[in-house]
Motif scaffolding. Structure first.
Motif, PDB file in Angstrom:
ATOM      1  N   GLY A   1      24.989   4.764  36.821  1.00  0.00           N
ATOM      2  CA  GLY A   1      25.872   5.893  37.071  1.00  0.00           C
ATOM      3  C   GLY A   1      25.629   6.898  35.955  1.00  0.00           C
ATOM      4  N   ASN A   2      26.081   8.139  36.148  1.00  0.00           N
ATOM      5  CA  ASN A   2      25.895   9.142  35.110  1.00  0.00           C
ATOM      6  C   ASN A   2      27.056   9.102  34.139  1.00  0.00           C
ATOM      7  N   ILE A   3      26.749   8.877  32.863  1.00  0.00           N
ATOM      8  CA  ILE A   3      27.825   8.891  31.883  1.00  0.00           C
ATOM      9  C   ILE A   3      28.298  10.330  31.743  1.00  0.00           C
TER      10      ILE A   3
ATOM     11  N   TYR B   1      32.153   7.490  34.415  1.00  0.00           N
ATOM     12  CA  TYR B   1      30.893   7.561  35.148  1.00  0.00           C
ATOM     13  C   TYR B   1      31.108   8.228  36.499  1.00  0.00           C
TER      14      TYR B   1
ATOM     15  N   TYR C   1      21.444   9.045  38.904  1.00  0.00           N
ATOM     16  CA  TYR C   1      21.500   8.969  37.445  1.00  0.00           C
ATOM     17  C   TYR C   1      20.132   8.720  36.836  1.00  0.00           C
TER      18      TYR C   1
ATOM     19  N   ASN D   1      22.619   5.632  31.467  1.00  0.00           N
ATOM     20  CA  ASN D   1      22.802   5.977  32.887  1.00  0.00           C
ATOM     21  C   ASN D   1      22.071   5.015  33.806  1.00  0.00           C
TER      22      ASN D   1
ATOM     23  N   LYS E   1      34.198   2.497  33.538  1.00  0.00           N
ATOM     24  CA  LYS E   1      33.053   1.605  33.560  1.00  0.00           C
ATOM     25  C   LYS E   1      33.423   0.236  34.131  1.00  0.00           C
TER      26      LYS E   1
END
Ligand code: FAD
Ligand code: HEM
Ligand code: SF4
Ligand code: FES
Lengths: 109, 812
Positions: free
Chosen positions: B556-558, B564, B631, B551, B610
């Motif tokens: 970004g937040n997976i 993301y 994130y 992350n 991604k």
């Protein structure tokens, strides 16, 4: 007999990191260790298909980013209390170039 | 020449008396111990968990043979004393040994009572008393199927539970119509029975055993009404009988037990007695707590201090069947004129009853929630007048408002003389004292030094809570010793200290200096080290992407499908139509499948591939946005309320302050995520009191709150202080954050950190020490010079491009 495919210069893979190759059927993660060994492995964690290429690499293992399973890069097997395994492919570095044998999956599980 | 002390009975009470004696007078006696069992002293109480497979014999040994050697004690196991010659002052053993004594201590315990019915001597009929019994039960469980336990008391139910865990089909036979009638009233006993039945235990109530059937080995049990059931194993747990044969034979006065006075002396002044074999003021005890008190008194007299008196005990009981919480003490069945307070919640399986006489607790029975048992027991023993608490006493020591802090809060509110460990009679004050003066860190340390939690173990949770709060306060002197991970023996504090003091500025230097055991660390220590290096050497250390979780690497937040989410920062939650339009354009251009307003007052774009991230970031940075770090283990957001400009209640310019705070703090990496909020008045619409740092504006200034969080365990903030200007808010905020960044462990949020190091400590650094505060704030601002670079902008401009592009393979 191995059927080597040229992948990329070693420099394009970060040390202690991975890059992904997409084939028609699957994603293969190519890892580079701190001592510049390379390993190619199906980019799907045996647990719940987490993208192993995104994990933290240490020694000959990678920690899956989703639930922290540790996967042995050489055998594709889960380490420690967890059980499961994923396919690996023969890989080598020759004169600074990474080659992978995409035809001969080294271990089918 | 030293005097000679002989102990007969190598059990819990006798050896405890020796331990106490050695504390008072280590060199007074030459000590010899005889034990009939072939083991060193073990924790008999724990035979139940051993039978249930939850512990091994090794786990329950209390004093290994080394212990006896170290203290110069001669130990003879497997050799019972068969005679005492009081005139010649010597004992004689089964194997023919003869040893003289100047003082003799009897601690022969008791024997299980075997009901004298025909057939009671058959194979497969056992008591439940020692390791040999447990071995036989385990052996029977391997070979046979059906077990009958006679006796539905504490011991019988623990035996039945253990046998069931070993796969046997178990029936409990009980003479009365309710279980554990000596500890429970009817409603509690019925809850217990129902819950044991649910686990598969069977019961035959009001059944009187009349005969054990079978040839050599038991095959069944017959009852007084003529009915019978099959059995391959019969365990009799109907009571115990003090083991007085030896004393009687030696002519020492016995009734039901060996009679002693308040100094634990028998009728022969050279002979003392402690434990279950003893009868004191007409009472024989069958639980360890009173026996340990006796042991202390006997030791006091053996050491010739001669001041202690044993005056009898009130006992309390707990059942050690995992998953069943049950507590009882005192006179739990109300008599004429008594009042009862009852709380019953059948759906939760909770039942509590207090018996009250003259506004004092006389007895307590609890089932399902026994947390407050210790407290009630203390009120009972101290005879506290409870008129003031009647309305809420059943809800426990903590009123209902307390959310989620269980043990910690309850233990904090106990007084120093509150008993934590009932078995060993250890009070809160003693435990805290031992933790502080001996520098204890773990439950095992506390067990070893104070004996608390070392017998039945049911107070382990309370001891751990005490440990947490105490080690927390003494934090400076006593860092937590837990290793960071398996790659090292060093704790977080040791690592932080080494990085700072030895100026370790890259990961390799840390590995080498602290002798890491693995070549590259692991997924636990690398992110921690990366953070510590970054926090300590912001100018020098080169952030290592390979040591960050995905992350933070992909900014970004997976999500679970590998896509993301992207969250642009909106300072203080404020935005313009142009901002919203830009976000809308980006969302459409990259076909974002879902958008949402977050709890942190900004907009989340979900489902981004991604490969699209860098281009999307470019568009967003062009429109003036920076990353929201949604994130990261980093400063997240500053939440603000409507504020003074619009709200009729507003006091200070809270939104503008929120924006200033976010401008100060954005981009900062933290041990864990960090959230802020500013509310314009005490109505607190921005919920500032559950944030890591919250500001509540009031007419006369700003209240600063720290250490709150939402999440699984909600923690409300502590008030740090009140300040008068926005400048001060910024300074205190920066200083607090920097202290947290420098001293908290990686992945420790402010809430547990504040609890660990204590509010007092934080005040001493941030409030009382003005120079220190200014220095912290200055260090924070220096760090921010390096941290406030927008990671999106860098990547949109091509940094770490390999992170986002797959490799192209020719011919694929
Ligand atoms: C299964 C089980 C569970 C229990 N659970 C709890 C509980 O949860 N809480 C609680 O408070 N209590 C519990 N108890 C009771 C507690 O274990 C006893 O109260 C305590 O062990 C008694 O200590 P003691 O030293 O008097 O006797 P013991 O521990 O029995 O020690 C006496 C020793 O003396 C030996 N001995 C006897 N005669 C001679 C002789 N002539 N020569 C040499 N040696 C001799 C015996 O073999 C024995 O080893 C439990 C007991 C059992 C059996
Ligand atoms: C007398 C008491 C209160 C008054 C007069 C009051 C007033 C207001 C006003 C005027 C708003 C609207 C702000 C806006 O336009 O967005 C608001 C929003 C809000 N208030 Fe309060 N409030 C009070 C108590 C509380 C309390 C006790 C809480 C929570 C613990 C709370 C939580 C909120 C929240 C979360 C919002 C934002 C809602 C949103 O837009 O998502 N308020 N309040
Ligand atoms: S906290 Fe006070 S000033 Fe802010 S919106 Fe709520 S009521 Fe208004
Ligand atoms: S998918 Fe890899 S650990 Fe769960």
């Amino acid at each position: 007999m191995n059927d080597w495919t040229r992948i990329a210069p070693l420099d394009e893979i970060p040390r202690l990191g991975a890059r992904v190759i997409k084939t028609d059927t699957m994603e293969i993660a190519v890892f580079r260790t701190s001592s510049d060994e390379v390993f190619a492995i199906n980019n799907a964690c045996p647990h719940k298909q987490g993208p192993l290429s995104e994990g933290i690499v240490h020694g000959h293992a990678v920690t899956c980013p989703l639930h922290n399973w540790n996967i042995d890069l050489a055998s594709g097997e889960a380490l420690g209390p967890d059980e499961g395994c994923t396919n690996t492919f023969p890989a080598k570095v020759d004169d600074g170039i990474v080659y992978i044998d995409l035809k001969h999956s080294a271990r089918a599980c | 020449m030293k005097e000679r002390l002989v102990l007969v009975g190598n059990g819990m009470a006798g050896v405890r008396a020796l331990e106490e004696l050695l504390k008072y007078a280590p060199d007074l006696y030459d000590i010899t111990v005889f034990g009939a069992e072939p083991y060193p002293n073990y924790n008999r109480i724990m035979l139940s968990p051993v039978l249930a497979g939850e512990k091994t014999i090794d786990d329950i040994i209390l004093n290994s043979r080394d212990w006896y050697d170290e203290h110069g004690i001669e130990l003879h196991t497997g050799d019972a004393v068969v005679a005492i010659d009081r005139a010649a002052r010597k004992v004689k053993t089964e194997s023919g040994r003869e040893v003289g004594y100047d003082r003799l201590l009897l601690a022969t315990g008791s024997e299980p009572f075997i009901i004298p019915v025909p057939g009671a001597d058959k194979d497969g009929v056992l008591g439940f008393r020692d390791i040999a019994d447990v071995d036989q039960m385990l052996e029977a469980a391997r070979r046979y199927k059906k077990a009958v336990v006679i006796g539905g008391g504490l011991l019988g139910l623990e035996a039945a539970n253990g046998l069931m865990k070993n796969g046997m089909d178990v029936t409990v036979v009980h003479l009365m119509d309710i279980l554990m009638e000596r500890q429970l009233d009817r409603p509690a006993a019925e809850l217990l029975k129902a819950s044991l039945e649910e686990r598969g235990m069977k019961f035959l109530m009001e059944a009187q055993t009349s005969e054990i059937l079978g040839e050599d080995r038991v095959s069944g049990v017959r009852f007084a009404d003529g009915s019978s059931i099959d059995a391959d194993l019969v365990v009799m747990a109907v009571g115990i009988r003090p083991n007085i044969a030896l004393a009687e034979q030696a002519g020492i006065h016995c009734e039901r037990g060996v009679v002693v006075n308040d100094t634990m002396q028998t009728f022969d002044p050279r002979v003392y007695a402690v434990g279950e074999c003893v009868q004191h003021r007409g009472v024989c005890y069958g639980l360890v707590a009173p026996l340990f008190e006796q042991a202390k008194v006997a030791a006091n007299h053996l050491a010739r201090i001669g001041i202690a008196r044993y005056e009898g005990s009130v006992t309390s009981t707990k059942l050690k069947v995992t998953g069943i919480d049950l507590f009882s003490a005192g006179e739990f069945n109300e008599g004429e004129g008594d009042e009862t307070l009852v709380l019953q919640d059948p759906a939760q399986g909770v039942y509590k009853k207090l018996v009250i006489r003259d506004n004092r607790i006389k007895g307590a029975v609890m089932y399902g929630d026994t947390m407050d048992g210790t407290w009630y027991f203390q009120l009972l023993r101290e005879g506290t007048d409870i008129s003031d608490m009647r309305a809420t006493i059943l809800f426990g020591q903590h009123d209902v408002g307390d959310a989620g802090h269980g043990d910690a809060a309850r233990v904090a509110s106990l007084s120093d003389d509150a008993e934590i460990c009932g078995c060993n009679g250890v009070c809160k004050g003693e435990i805290i004292d031992a933790i502080q003066t001996k520098g204890l860190f773990t439950l095992d340390d506390v067990k070893a030094h104070t004996k608390a939690a070392s017998s039945c173990g049911s107070c382990a949770g309370l001891v751990e809570a005490l440990l947490a709060s105490t080690v927390g306060e003494g934090y400076d002197a006593t860092p937590s010793k837990k290793a960071v991970c398996g790659c090292t023996e060093h704790s977080h504090d040791e690592v932080i200290q080494a990085i700072r003091e030895h100026e370790l500025k890259d990961m390799r230097a840390v590995f080498d200096f602290l002798d890491w055991k693995t070549p590259d660390g692991c997924a636990t220590c690398r992110p921690a080290l990366n953070y510590y290096l970054l926090a300590n050497w912001p100018a020098e250390y080169q952030d290592d992407a390979r040591s960050r979780f995905i992350n933070e690497r992909a900014h970004g937040n997976i999500q679970k499908d590998g896509t993301y989410s992207v969250v642009p920062r909106m300072f203080g939650g404020l935005c313009t139509p142009a901002d919203l339009r830009a976000i809308a354009d980006v969302a459409e251009k990259y076909q974002v499948p879902e958008m949402k307003v977050t709890g942190g007052q900004r907009i989340d774009l979900f489902g981004v591939k991604k490969e699209d991230l860098p281009a999307m970031w470019k568009d967003l940075t062009d429109a003036g946005f920076v990353s929201g770090h949604a994130y990261g283990k980093a400063m997240r957001t500053v939440k603000t309320c409507a504020g003074k400009t619009w709200c009729r209640f507003g006091t200070q310019n809270s939104t503008a302050l929120g924006v200033r705070l976010e401008e100060l703090t954005w981009g900062s990496w933290m041990p864990h995520k960090f959230k802020l909020a500013v509310s314009g008045c005490p109505r607190n619409c921005a919920e500032a009191t559950i944030k890591d740092f919250g500001v509540v504006c009031v007419d006369s200034g700003y209240e600063l709150h720290i250490g709150g969080n939402g999440g699984i365990k909600v923690r409300v903030t502590d008030l740090l202080c009140k300040v008068e200007s926005e400048e001060e808010v910024l300074e205190y905020c920066g200083a607090f954050i920097q202290l947290y960044r420098e001293e908290a462990h990686y992945l420790e949020r402010t809430a547990p950190w504040v609890e660990r190091v204590s509010l007092g400590y934080i005040k001493s650094r941030v409030l009382d020490d003005e120079e220190g505060r200014k220095a912290l704030y200055e260090r924070f601002r220096i760090g921010q010079r390096f941290a406030q670079v927008d990671p999106w902008k860098q990547r949109a401009e091509g940094a770490e491009a390999y992170e986002f592009q797959p490799l192209e393979v020719a011919g694929q």
